[in-house]
Design a protein around this motif. Structure first.
Motif, mmCIF file in Angstrom:
data_model
loop_
_atom_site.group_PDB
_atom_site.id
_atom_site.type_symbol
_atom_site.label_atom_id
_atom_site.label_comp_id
_atom_site.label_asym_id
_atom_site.label_seq_id
_atom_site.Cartn_x
_atom_site.Cartn_y
_atom_site.Cartn_z
ATOM 1 N N VAL A 201 -10.353 4.867 2.653
ATOM 2 C CA VAL A 201 -10.302 5.253 4.058
ATOM 3 C C VAL A 201 -11.040 6.576 4.257
ATOM 4 O O VAL A 201 -10.914 7.494 3.447
ATOM 5 C CB VAL A 201 -8.818 5.384 4.461
ATOM 6 N N VAL B 81 -8.448 -4.396 12.975
ATOM 7 C CA VAL B 81 -8.565 -2.934 12.960
ATOM 8 C C VAL B 81 -9.396 -2.441 14.146
ATOM 9 O O VAL B 81 -9.731 -1.273 14.231
ATOM 10 C CB VAL B 81 -9.192 -2.426 11.644
ATOM 11 N N ASN B 85 -5.781 2.609 15.398
ATOM 12 C CA ASN B 85 -6.142 3.471 14.272
ATOM 13 C C ASN B 85 -5.029 3.395 13.219
ATOM 14 O O ASN B 85 -4.104 2.596 13.324
ATOM 15 C CB ASN B 85 -6.433 4.899 14.744
ATOM 16 N N ARG B 86 -5.101 4.236 12.223
ATOM 17 C CA ARG B 86 -4.150 4.155 11.109
ATOM 18 C C ARG B 86 -2.709 4.371 11.558
ATOM 19 O O ARG B 86 -1.783 3.844 10.945
ATOM 20 C CB ARG B 86 -4.560 5.147 10.004
ATOM 21 N N GLN B 90 -0.120 1.100 10.949
ATOM 22 C CA GLN B 90 1.057 1.241 10.095
ATOM 23 C C GLN B 90 2.338 1.044 10.898
ATOM 24 O O GLN B 90 3.276 0.378 10.464
ATOM 25 C CB GLN B 90 1.056 2.619 9.414
ATOM 26 N N ASP B 125 -11.058 2.721 12.763
ATOM 27 C CA ASP B 125 -10.708 3.876 11.935
ATOM 28 C C ASP B 125 -10.742 3.425 10.470
ATOM 29 O O ASP B 125 -11.360 4.071 9.619
ATOM 30 C CB ASP B 125 -9.301 4.338 12.366
ATOM 31 N N LEU B 126 -10.102 2.286 10.206
ATOM 32 C CA LEU B 126 -10.152 1.649 8.890
ATOM 33 C C LEU B 126 -11.003 0.397 9.029
ATOM 34 O O LEU B 126 -11.203 -0.092 10.139
ATOM 35 C CB LEU B 126 -8.741 1.190 8.479
ATOM 36 N N TRP B 131 -7.615 -1.771 5.180
ATOM 37 C CA TRP B 131 -6.311 -2.153 5.744
ATOM 38 C C TRP B 131 -5.542 -3.037 4.761
ATOM 39 O O TRP B 131 -4.329 -2.892 4.599
ATOM 40 C CB TRP B 131 -6.509 -2.813 7.111
ATOM 41 N N LEU B 134 -4.167 -0.717 2.239
ATOM 42 C CA LEU B 134 -3.054 0.078 2.769
ATOM 43 C C LEU B 134 -1.779 -0.770 2.888
ATOM 44 O O LEU B 134 -0.678 -0.293 2.587
ATOM 45 C CB LEU B 134 -3.450 0.696 4.127
ATOM 46 N N LEU B 145 -0.090 5.836 4.139
ATOM 47 C CA LEU B 145 -1.426 6.213 3.685
ATOM 48 C C LEU B 145 -1.438 7.656 3.174
ATOM 49 O O LEU B 145 -2.115 7.990 2.212
ATOM 50 C CB LEU B 145 -2.425 6.054 4.844
#
Ligand code: SF4
Ligand code: SF4
Lengths: 222, 308
Positions: A201, B81, B85-86, B90, B125-126, B131, B134, B145
């Motif tokens: 990432v 994705v 974003n992350r 999540q 973002d990813l 992903w 993650l 992350l």
């Protein structure tokens, strides 16, 4: 360089409606190189505006001037001698220009005369392409010298996505799929195996995502 | 067992698995989801719920997944994705698994320029690969992350997509290998119409031993008409529809084209069943859910196995 496009004349005309005296302000930096905001374009825009203004029956006067750069206070300062004569400035520098001018001369209305589009280069005369998104942590050497951040429509670090077809991007058959180019280039260089690694990432803090950026070089500061 | 989902159990037991697909409505019409789900009940192991497919806004995937759970079906939560974003990714994964969702499919997503809000900002973002990695980290290491401990980790069966027909063809098996390395448990492929090309792809995948590290489900979508075949051939990037398919549908005549499309789908499944490394099929009868049974039954895949 920073590349831009002229705004439509009607849009600029609307900006200067009711203004008595307007300065069209060019810049000898990037926008001169990409033929959108240099001395020549100042002349062209000023002439076009004079004709348009006349057609409208307005009394607006149009002045012309081109600075060495509009992204440097030192050159902006040169405007101090006669800026008071004007009611408005149309800056045809990149987006930095109108901001620097209005920061220095807060009492005057400043309008952007171009749309700043991207950081790129000229492929041939009259054709510019985007090459960098100023992510703040350059990685192009890992991708055969090609930038997946700015040039892949999805900024994939582990492309190509399933939409890549005939070396073109899924968004538009006129857009190259940079991941196709990366794979080809790495293969040619005998470095394809490097792409087998899953890229982790990315840290976007160094990019615009981390907020507006500022850079201070102590060694240069006075 | 990673998640203990029905899909995972059926695949682990060595059965040829079948998954289906359902597109949520362009509104909050619960009945529509239930109605489509009813057609798929009992004929597939689990059902992919698309995530704003083709970048057109629809009921959120996790919510439609929950409706399916309540109806007694198992959903595969598709997550692109493109829109999150992350933080969003999540968080939604935690929320979805808290609701009982066990299968997740990690995707890039079609670019928003295709959809009904092309002016939107894109996220990315990813990427899908990151992903997958993650998701695996959250499941296996029970960490975010940022390495912080989770208060309750998701138990998930992780899926991803593969398009054997995307370019460059020679890189596609390698990209699949990356998804396996990132941690995918199963793969669903893009719709397969060019069986020869897919066979070549699978040969390379088997040579790399990837079929032993994840379950590969071949994608099958029945053609409803000649128009659909032509459209897919021409306008869907990364889709390979050989002329011969278009010809078969054309020759069948307007009235019988749909029947011919179903026949082709059944034939494809038979070929996939025989192919080394293929662990199942993903039947995407989009906006045609009521015909899915005909295809699956026609391919001799009913009744579905029960594994405890
Ligand atoms: S990696 Fe970042 S800095 Fe380098 S060219 Fe791409 S966007 Fe620009
Ligand atoms: S087709 Fe290529 S450039 Fe376009 S989004 Fe996919 S990988 Fe990126």
């Amino acid at each position: 360089m920073i590349v831009g496009d002229s705004k439509p004349l009607e849009e600029i005309l609307e900006m200067i409606r009711d203004k008595g005296k307007v300065l069209v302000l060019g810049c000898r930096g990037c926008v001169t190189v990409c033929n959108v905001g240099g001395e020549k374009e100042v002349g062209i825009l000023a002439t076009a505006l004079r004709i348009a203004v006349k057609k409208q029956g307005w009394q607006t006067e149009i002045g012309e001037r081109t600075l060495e750069r509009q992204c440097d206070p030192e050159y902006i300062e040169e405007l101090a001698d006669d800026i008071e004569d004007y009611d408005a400035v149309v800056s045809i520098a990149c987006g930095v220009g109108p901001q620097f001018v209005s920061e220095r001369f807060p009492e005057i209305r400043v309008y952007p005369g171009i749309n700043t589009t991207f950081i790129g280069g000229a492929l041939e005369h009259g054709v510019w392409v985007e090459r960098c998104q100023s992510c703040g942590n350059c990685l192009v050497h890992h991708f055969g010298g090609l930038c997946p951040i700015a040039r892949c429509s999805k900024s994939l670090m582990n492309g190509p996505c399933g939409g890549s077809a005939n070396a073109k991007c899924e968004i538009d058959p006129n857009v190259d799929c940079v991941w196709h180019l990366i794979v080809e280039k790495m293969e040619k260089m005998g470095r394809l195996q490097e792409l087998a690694e899953v890229w982790p990432v990315k840290n976007w803090l160094t990019s615009r995502d981390g907020g507006p950026r500022k850079r201070v070089r102590e060694d240069l500061k006075q | 067992m990673k998640a203990g989902s029905n899909l995972e159990k059926v695949l682990e037991a060595g059965h040829f698995a079948v998954t289906g697909e359902l597109g949520p409505p362009r509104g909050n019409n619960v009945e529509e989801v239930r109605h489509k789900a009813a057609h798929l009940k009992g004929i597939v192991e689990s059902v992919n719920i698309t995530d704003n497919q083709t970048a057109v806004v629809r009921m959120s995937s996790w919510a439609a997944c929950k409706i399916l759970l309540d109806e007694g079906l198992e959903p595969n939560f598709q997550m692109t994705v493109r829109d999150r974003n992350r933080i969003g990714l999540q968080s939604d994964l935690l929320g979805a698994t808290a609701l009982g969702i066990k299968n997740v499919l990690c995707l890039s997503g079609d670019h928003q320029r295709f959809g009904d809000h092309p002016e939107g900002k894109n996220v990315f973002d990813l990427d899908s690969m990151q992903w997958i990695a993650l998701c695996k980290k959250m499941r296996d290491e029970k960490k975010f992350l940022n390495d912080k401990e989770l208060d309750g980790a998701p138990e998930i069966f992780i899926g991803a997509a593969s398009n054997p027909f995307g370019d460059p063809f020679s890189f596609r098996p390698m990209r699949l290998a990356k998804k396996v390395a990132a941690g995918t448990d199963f793969i669903q492929t893009q719709c397969i119409y060019n069986m020869d090309k897919f066979r070549e792809f699978m040969k390379r995948v088997v040579d790399l031993g990837l079929h032993e590290k994840c379950y590969i489900l071949g994608g099958v979508t029945p053609m409803k008409s000649v128009g659909m075949a032509k459209y897919m051939a021409k306008f869907v990037p990364g889709m390979d529809v050989p002329e011969e398919i278009v010809k078969r549908l054309t020759d069948a005549g307007k009235k019988n084209a749909a029947e011919e499309g179903i026949k082709i789908a059944i034939e494809s499944i038979h070929q996939l069943k025989e192919m080394e490394g293929v662990a199942g099929v993903h039947v995407m009868a989009i906006e045609w859910e009521h015909r899915a049974k005909e295809i699956i039954e026609g391919a001799g895949l009913l009744p579905r196995p029960k594994v405890d």
